[in-house]
Design a protein around this motif. Structure first.
Motif, PDB file in Angstrom:
ATOM      1  N   LEU A  10       0.720  -1.139  -0.074  1.00 47.82           N
ATOM      2  CA  LEU A  10      -0.039  -0.058   0.096  1.00 47.82           C
ATOM      3  C   LEU A  10       0.871   1.171   0.010  1.00 47.82           C
ATOM      4  O   LEU A  10       0.502   2.250  -0.584  1.00 47.82           O
ATOM      5  CB  LEU A  10      -0.893   0.065   1.227  1.00 47.82           C
ATOM      6  N   LEU A  11       2.104   1.397   0.853  1.00 44.68           N
ATOM      7  CA  LEU A  11       2.887   2.229   0.809  1.00 44.68           C
ATOM      8  C   LEU A  11       3.546   2.535  -0.544  1.00 44.68           C
ATOM      9  O   LEU A  11       3.723   3.694  -0.921  1.00 44.68           O
ATOM     10  CB  LEU A  11       4.013   2.100   1.906  1.00 44.68           C
ATOM     11  N   ILE A  12       3.662   1.357  -1.139  1.00 44.07           N
ATOM     12  CA  ILE A  12       4.458   1.590  -2.660  1.00 44.07           C
ATOM     13  C   ILE A  12       3.383   2.149  -3.295  1.00 44.07           C
ATOM     14  O   ILE A  12       3.853   3.219  -4.265  1.00 44.07           O
ATOM     15  CB  ILE A  12       4.811   0.339  -3.043  1.00 44.07           C
ATOM     16  N   ASP A  13       2.203   1.645  -3.381  1.00 44.70           N
ATOM     17  CA  ASP A  13       1.123   2.174  -4.356  1.00 44.70           C
ATOM     18  C   ASP A  13       1.018   3.652  -4.237  1.00 44.70           C
ATOM     19  O   ASP A  13       0.836   4.347  -5.070  1.00 44.70           O
ATOM     20  CB  ASP A  13       0.059   1.639  -4.305  1.00 44.70           C
ATOM     21  N   GLY A  14       1.003   4.150  -2.994  1.00 44.88           N
ATOM     22  CA  GLY A  14       0.707   5.451  -2.400  1.00 44.88           C
ATOM     23  C   GLY A  14       1.840   6.270  -2.969  1.00 44.88           C
ATOM     24  O   GLY A  14       1.652   7.393  -3.728  1.00 44.88           O
ATOM     25  N   GLN A  15       2.935   5.997  -2.902  1.00 44.77           N
ATOM     26  CA  GLN A  15       4.277   6.623  -3.459  1.00 44.77           C
ATOM     27  C   GLN A  15       4.177   6.363  -4.918  1.00 44.77           C
ATOM     28  O   GLN A  15       4.409   7.763  -5.712  1.00 44.77           O
ATOM     29  CB  GLN A  15       5.535   6.127  -3.041  1.00 44.77           C
ATOM     30  N   VAL A  16       3.801   5.558  -5.621  1.00 47.82           N
ATOM     31  CA  VAL A  16       3.622   5.658  -7.077  1.00 47.82           C
ATOM     32  C   VAL A  16       2.797   6.228  -7.539  1.00 47.82           C
ATOM     33  O   VAL A  16       2.931   6.966  -8.597  1.00 47.82           O
ATOM     34  CB  VAL A  16       3.606   4.090  -7.627  1.00 47.82           C
ATOM     35  N   HIS A  17       1.655   6.172  -7.108  1.00 44.60           N
ATOM     36  CA  HIS A  17       0.503   6.985  -7.474  1.00 44.60           C
ATOM     37  C   HIS A  17       0.820   8.726  -7.462  1.00 44.60           C
ATOM     38  O   HIS A  17       0.424   9.308  -8.334  1.00 44.60           O
ATOM     39  CB  HIS A  17      -0.815   6.899  -6.436  1.00 44.60           C
ATOM     40  N   ASN A  36      21.288  -4.165   0.244  1.00 47.71           N
ATOM     41  CA  ASN A  36      20.814  -4.250   1.606  1.00 47.71           C
ATOM     42  C   ASN A  36      20.416  -5.525   2.002  1.00 47.71           C
ATOM     43  O   ASN A  36      19.883  -6.245   0.981  1.00 47.71           O
ATOM     44  CB  ASN A  36      20.188  -3.107   2.098  1.00 47.71           C
ATOM     45  N   SER A  37      20.243  -5.952   3.254  1.00 50.03           N
ATOM     46  CA  SER A  37      19.616  -7.279   3.789  1.00 50.03           C
ATOM     47  C   SER A  37      18.250  -7.361   3.164  1.00 50.03           C
ATOM     48  O   SER A  37      17.652  -8.298   3.295  1.00 50.03           O
ATOM     49  CB  SER A  37      19.793  -7.325   5.405  1.00 50.03           C
ATOM     50  N   LEU A  38      17.355  -6.135   3.287  1.00 50.99           N
ATOM     51  CA  LEU A  38      15.944  -6.080   3.066  1.00 50.99           C
ATOM     52  C   LEU A  38      15.675  -6.531   1.473  1.00 50.99           C
ATOM     53  O   LEU A  38      14.581  -6.705   1.274  1.00 50.99           O
ATOM     54  CB  LEU A  38      15.389  -4.963   3.412  1.00 50.99           C
ATOM     55  N   GLY A  39      16.903  -6.093   0.704  1.00 53.53           N
ATOM     56  CA  GLY A  39      16.574  -6.278  -0.772  1.00 53.53           C
ATOM     57  C   GLY A  39      15.843  -5.045  -1.492  1.00 53.53           C
ATOM     58  O   GLY A  39      15.399  -5.202  -2.584  1.00 53.53           O
ATOM     59  N   VAL A  40      15.622  -3.982  -0.655  1.00 55.71           N
ATOM     60  CA  VAL A  40      14.773  -3.001  -0.900  1.00 55.71           C
ATOM     61  C   VAL A  40      15.276  -1.663  -1.861  1.00 55.71           C
ATOM     62  O   VAL A  40      16.571  -1.624  -1.761  1.00 55.71           O
ATOM     63  CB  VAL A  40      14.096  -2.612  -0.004  1.00 55.71           C
ATOM     64  N   LYS A  41      14.700  -1.228  -2.625  1.00 57.71           N
ATOM     65  CA  LYS A  41      15.048   0.010  -3.227  1.00 57.71           C
ATOM     66  C   LYS A  41      14.174   1.119  -3.179  1.00 57.71           C
ATOM     67  O   LYS A  41      12.918   0.684  -2.656  1.00 57.71           O
ATOM     68  CB  LYS A  41      15.242  -0.398  -4.892  1.00 57.71           C
ATOM     69  N   GLY A  42      14.394   2.515  -3.110  1.00 53.85           N
ATOM     70  CA  GLY A  42      13.664   3.479  -2.968  1.00 53.85           C
ATOM     71  C   GLY A  42      12.517   3.482  -4.109  1.00 53.85           C
ATOM     72  O   GLY A  42      12.662   2.908  -5.178  1.00 53.85           O
ATOM     73  N   ILE A  43      11.332   4.310  -3.569  1.00 51.42           N
ATOM     74  CA  ILE A  43      10.156   4.227  -4.631  1.00 51.42           C
ATOM     75  C   ILE A  43       9.631   5.630  -4.581  1.00 51.42           C
ATOM     76  O   ILE A  43       8.414   5.877  -5.170  1.00 51.42           O
ATOM     77  CB  ILE A  43       9.132   3.130  -4.322  1.00 51.42           C
ATOM     78  N   GLY A  44       9.878   6.407  -3.990  1.00 51.18           N
ATOM     79  CA  GLY A  44       9.312   7.945  -3.619  1.00 51.18           C
ATOM     80  C   GLY A  44       9.327   8.744  -4.805  1.00 51.18           C
ATOM     81  O   GLY A  44       8.337   9.501  -4.972  1.00 51.18           O
ATOM     82  N   GLU A  45      10.386   8.483  -5.404  1.00 49.89           N
ATOM     83  CA  GLU A  45      10.608   9.720  -6.986  1.00 49.89           C
ATOM     84  C   GLU A  45      10.246   8.880  -8.050  1.00 49.89           C
ATOM     85  O   GLU A  45      10.253   9.582  -9.101  1.00 49.89           O
ATOM     86  CB  GLU A  45      11.955   9.917  -6.698  1.00 49.89           C
ATOM     87  N   ALA A  46      10.158   7.317  -8.169  1.00 50.43           N
ATOM     88  CA  ALA A  46      10.223   6.622  -9.269  1.00 50.43           C
ATOM     89  C   ALA A  46       9.042   6.902 -10.196  1.00 50.43           C
ATOM     90  O   ALA A  46       9.308   7.030 -11.333  1.00 50.43           O
ATOM     91  CB  ALA A  46      10.091   5.100  -8.878  1.00 50.43           C
ATOM     92  N   GLY A  47       7.951   7.326  -9.796  1.00 47.26           N
ATOM     93  CA  GLY A  47       6.792   7.588 -10.560  1.00 47.26           C
ATOM     94  C   GLY A  47       7.154   8.920 -11.128  1.00 47.26           C
ATOM     95  O   GLY A  47       6.668   8.985 -12.399  1.00 47.26           O
TER      96      GLY A  47
END
Lengths: 787, 281
Positions: free
Chosen positions: A673-680, A734-745
């Motif tokens: 949900l947080l990802i969708d919010g950032q992408v939107h 990183n150990s979470l395997g994650v990347k940022g998504i706040g700016e991608a959209g």
């Protein structure tokens, strides 16, 4: 993979949990700076230049000072005690930077509309605005230059003392550009203008400062409380430990609050001078005028390619309009884009040459994406232009140049190492939701009805998770800071958990996402995990939220601190249950001995044992809290494939986005949900730039778009329901395997919209045009195309 | 964004409000929904010394049908009118004003008294050939739409007068359309075109009225278009031909989003679309 392990433990990571912060936000119970009102608070207002360029010949403050409701009036002459001008934190090694001094109040010279010349302190918000009108300032107007290409001629100087408007030249390249163009069958060149935009945060800036007994507390609507403390220390000559900066609830930033503003420094300075709390809340008109803008680049992009679409060379020459002063990151912004000028492609030779120039406009700096939206727009628009030039399918051209999925980590010609990617997979997933052949048939049919529909793509990667210090720091890229992140995880006696993060959220949802990470690892509910942020007096030093860094850097720091707590907890549990620490695991909310699940302790029991240490292992310290600092060894590179479908009313030029699809990959989802919010939000931001938003100055430097009437932020009524999907390619960084998504959209979307508009307009004779695609601009382009 | 100081009263009768206005003189302003006045005050483009808030004035809200006309109280909010089919073009146009928050507060009397040529309701009133009833503390009078709007944000309403009622013909056997061109849904019209068409038994145009928003310093009638179409068959050719006359006699102000030339072009396109929809062609 760690993310998979953690799901097995508690199962909160990966769940689309509703945001913990939302109830207080949507019921109006959150505390913003403007909600804080210490007893005796005074208000501050600014007298700002109505001229874009002038000498200040006199300032008469007597009428304002004569008012009963005014406590003090200060001008640039009163600034003793402020030790240095406002900072620019980018000092690229070996590069000459021609920078004007930027004082928080003008010292005899103003260089843009809104440049502050005096400040008024009084008893309430209304009286200071009235009193500011009573300050009489005489200006001697000087010639104005607003066009960056004109400014580069140095016929009109923004700062006569500097001798030139040119700030610097900076290049980043790799591979043999000449050989690449020599090997090309076709070379295309486009002038691509990326116009000026505003951040448009819903909460304007706000600052409140209070000094008591030599200690000063500043509440500011900022993304970077720790940096603000540092610069307050430097500029006010106060020892850092005597300064506390609090960023309470912050209502959006989008980069516009990643800044050290003069108003923040002056508020603290003035509170010292008058001995009472001082507050300033920006009006929307001020926000449009003096909260930093973004973009404003003119690029000349050349692409060389073989007939089959294989790109042999990519060259971007960028003229960046910095406005009147260099602020915190102003000249670094276009350079950030240069790091991903290879896009998601195997370009054998890539070069970016940047020239920065001053104009009589307000400063540009980081706005959501900061250099990468501009770079991606150039790359992705150019790929479409190239495909059209070669008569090839734009997706085929992209696929031909994609870095192969088995070629990661991949070092680009620029020497940047992309951590992971699978661009074919994200595009394939996008096309599961979009039948291009069916679209083309429908496009043809609609054209018969007079509807010009277009389809555009953008396949992007970007560089984020800002860190690592050794790359971006003083000896590398040249930022005068480290860029790591910190976390402190404190388990209380009752098993409740407080997490302190050095990141500083302003809408992203850290309190939820970080709590999910911690809860899984500690065997508790995310509701029991409070995430504290934005207070330099609470938790360790941190660096703030920007550059899509909070999860990939700050979240990893949280995971690392939590791992230390887990390690200690396991030792404690092993001691209590007479087992080996290696056999202790956290499962279903209990700390158990592997193979004997009937033996176990809850987190509260573990914490109780740690805080009432009657029986802990020999040499173990009491208590259960740990701190971690994390400096990654690389950036992270999220990626994805976006598609926009637009309708152009050829009679009026009006463009409407009728469908928008986004497939993004930011590694394993912590909270979809947080990802969708950032992408939107990111996509809306970028559709806004493509179709609606533009900061416009007239030829004498007056701001034409001074309100939300003229600066056309889109509303929900303008935006279609956005269709999102994801692929999950873990990052090895990183150990979470994650990347940022706040700016991608934001980085992806403007090119998709531009390509869609141009696709719609091609039958009308328009092969290329720049944003913004406003009705009149599109209609004019159609008129020219028809001739 | 911070208004200058002003006095404020909220009288509980129309007479008291009129007295307060008269007492306040030229610098007193009536406050209804506030969605035009308050932004101007916040930017200090308007600096009234007295606001007479009409919120407690009774009896001026609602729409009543009477002898082929609608009588609409001046304090009737856009939201009270929007989307109501029986109100014809008034129901259509009010649903297009700004956004729902504005429609929830804004009033028909306030919008007309403000006299902004970029607003929708002045155009509708002009097209419908409606009237407003105005009153001061001594007398009341009727002002016809054609006389009401005198110049940019300047009306025939005196400083001590209030609109009490708006009267428009029901125009039941007329087709109607309001084509409003905006960048965003909530924006003021870049150009707006109101078309009212009465179709004769033989399908020809028995009568027609066309009026423009934001094509001059006041809302204006497109008399050339009306003249070209009246009595003609309501074919798409005839409508297109008439719409070509749309720019005649207009003097649109250029702005950030549209040059006068582009506005004239939009007026032609939107006139054709509005006439086509109003005529059901």
């Amino acid at each position: 993979m760690t993310a998979v392990d953690s799901r097995a433990q508690g199962g909160f990571v990966g769940r689309p949990m509703k945001r913990k912060e939302d109830p207080r936000l949507i019921t109006g119970r959150a505390t913003y700076v403007d909600d804080i009102q210490p007893v005796g608070t005074l208000w501050m207002a600014f007298v700002r230049s109505p001229e874009a360029h002038a000498r200040v010949t006199s300032i008469d403050t007597s009428a304002a000072l004569a008012r009963e409701d005014v406590v003090a009036v200060f001008t640039g002459d009163d600034l003793e005690g402020i030790a240095a001008p406002l900072p620019c934190a980018w000092v690229p090694p070996g590069v000459e930077v021609n920078a004007p001094e930027h004082w928080p109040l003008a010292k005899g010279h103003v260089a843009h509309v809104g440049d502050p010349v005096a400040l008024v302190i009084g008893v309430d918000r209304y009286s200071v605005v009235d009193a500011a009108e009573d300050v009489v300032v005489e200006y001697e107007p000087l010639p104005v230059v607003v066009d960056p290409e004109e400014a580069l001629k140095d016929e009109v100087l923004v700062h006569p003392g500097l001798g030139s408007n040119k700030v610097h030249e900076w290049s980043l390249g790799g591979g043999d550009l000449d050989a690449g163009f020599a090997a090309a069958d076709v070379v295309i060149e486009r002038r691509i203008v990326n116009h000026r935009v505003a951040g448009g945060a819903i909460e304007p800036r706000a600052v409140l400062a209070e000094e008591r007994a030599g200690h000063i507390t500043i509440w500011s609507s900022t993304q970077v409380p720790h940096f603000l403390r540092l610069f307050l220390s430097i500029l006010l000559g106060l020892s850092e430990e005597r300064i506390r900066v609090i960023a309470p609830e912050v209502g959006g930033g989008f980069g516009s609050k990643l800044q050290i503003y003069g108003e923040e420094i002056l508020c603290a300075w003035a509170a010292q001078r008058v001995g009472r709390p001082v507050k300033w809340v920006e009006t929307r008109s001020e926000a449009m005028m003096v909260t930093h803008h973004g973009r404003d680049q003119i690029a000349t992009v050349r692409v060389g390619a073989k007939r089959d679409g294989t790109v042999t060379a990519f060259h971007a020459k960028i003229l960046a309009d910095f406005g009147a002063y260099l602020m915190l990151l102003t000249p670094a912004v276009p350079a950030l884009g240069a790091f991903v000028m290879s896009g998601c492609y195997r370009f054998p030779a890539v070069q970016t040459d940047i020239v920065g120039v001053l104009t009589n406009k307000f400063s540009t700096d980081a706005i959501r994406g900061a250099g990468r939206p501009e770079a991606t727009h150039m790359i992705e628009v150019a790929m479409d232009q190239l495909a059209h030039e070669l008569g090839l399918d734009p997706l085929d051209v992209r696929r031909r140049n994609f870095i192969a999925a088995d070629d990661f980590p991949h070092e680009t010609a620029l020497g940047i190492v992309y951590d992971s990617g699978n661009y074919q997979a994200s595009l394939a997933k996008l096309l599961e939701h979009l039948d291009v052949a069916a679209f083309r048939a429908e496009q043809e049919r609609l054209r018969g009805e007079g509807i010009h529909r277009g389809l555009g793509f953008s396949t992007y990667t970007e560089i984020c998770g800002l860190a690592p210090s050794r790359v971006v720091g003083p000896g590398g890229f040249g930022l005068q800071t480290g860029l790591w992140e910190s976390a402190l995880v404190r388990v209380h006696l009752t098993g409740a958990v407080t997490v302190y993060t050095g990141t500083s959220p302003h809408g992203q949802g850290h309190e939820t996402g970080f709590a999910q990470i911690v809860a899984d690892r500690l065997g508790c509910d995310p509701e029991q995990v409070e995430v504290v942020h934005g207070d330099t007096a609470a938790g360790p030093q941190g660096l703030g939220t920007y550059g899509s860094r909070s999860l990939a850097v700050g979240g990893e720091a949280v995971a690392k601190a939590t791992a230390k707590v887990v390690e200690k907890g396991k030792a404690l549990v092993a001691h209590k249950l007479e087992a080996s620490p290696d056999d202790i695991e956290v499962r279903d909310g209990r700390w158990i001995v592997r193979g004997s699940p009937e033996q176990g302790m809850t987190l509260a029991e573990v914490a109780g044992s740690a805080y009432i240490p009657e029986d802990i292992p020999e040499g173990m310290e009491p208590g259960l809290e740990e701190t971690a600092f994390y400096d990654p060894n690389n950036f992270v590179f999220p990626f994805g494939a976006h598609a926009a479908i637009v309708d152009v009313d050829a009679e009026t030029g009006k463009v409407k986005v009728v469908r928008y699809l986004a497939v993004d990959d930011c590694g394993p989802a912590i909270n979809p949900l947080l990802i969708d919010g950032q992408v939107h939000g990111g996509i809306v931001h970028s559709i806004g730039q493509a179709l609606y938003e533009q900061v416009i100055y007239d030829e004498i430097g007056q701001l034409v778009t001074g309100t939300f009437v003229d600066y056309a932020l889109p509303t929900a009524a303008e935006i279609p329901s956005i269709e999102t999907d994801r692929t999950e390619t873990p990052s090895p960084v990183n150990s979470l395997g994650v990347k940022g998504i706040g700016e991608a959209g934001t980085i992806a979307a403007s090119a998709a919209v531009a390509n869609a508009v141009i696709d719609a307009l091609r039958p009308l004779g328009v092969d290329y045009m720049d944003m913004p695609f406003t009705p009149m601009r599109v209609w004019n382009a159609i008129q020219e195309g028809q001739q | 964004m911070i208004p200058a100081e002003f006095d404020y009263v909220a009288p509980d009768s129309l007479d008291a409000a009129l007295r307060a206005l008269a007492h306040g003189g030229e610098d007193a302003k009536a406050l209804a929904g506030g969605h035009s006045l308050l932004p101007l005050m916040k930017m200090r483009l308007a600096v009234p010394t007295l606001l007479v808030d009409l919120r407690h004035v009774p009896g001026l809200r609602g729409a009543q049908r009477e002898n082929g006309s609608w009588r609409i109280g001046a304090l009737t909010r856009h939201a009270d009118l929007q989307g109501r089919a029986e109100l014809g073009i008034v129901g259509e146009a009010t649903s297009l004003i700004a956004d729902q928050q504005v429609r929830n507060r804004g009033t028909i009397g306030g919008s007309l008294a403000h006299g902004d040529p970029a607003s929708d309701l002045p155009t509708i009133l002009v097209a419908m050939e409606g009237t407003v009833s105005v009153r001061n503390s001594a007398a009341s009078r009727e002002i016809a739409a054609g006389d009401l709007f005198q110049d940019y944000m300047t009306t025939a309403i005196a400083a001590d007068e209030l609109i009490t009622e708006v009267r428009v013909p029901a125009l039941e056997d007329w087709g109607h359309a309001y084509e409003k061109f905006t960048r965003r849904a909530e924006d003021w019209a870049m150009v707006g075109v109101c078309a009212l068409v009465r179709k004769g038994a033989d399908g020809s145009c028995e009568d027609v009225r066309v009026a423009f928003t934001n094509m001059a310093s006041t809302p204006i009638r497109a008399t050339a278009v009306e003249h070209a179409l009246r009595g003609q068959p309501l074919s798409s050719d005839a409508i297109t031909g008439a719409a070509e006359q749309a720019a005649e006699g207009t003097d649109p102000p250029g702005d950030l989003n549209a040059t006068p030339e582009y506005k004239r072009h939009l007026a032609r396109v939107l006139t054709r679309r509005a006439l086509s929809r109003a005529a059901g062609v």
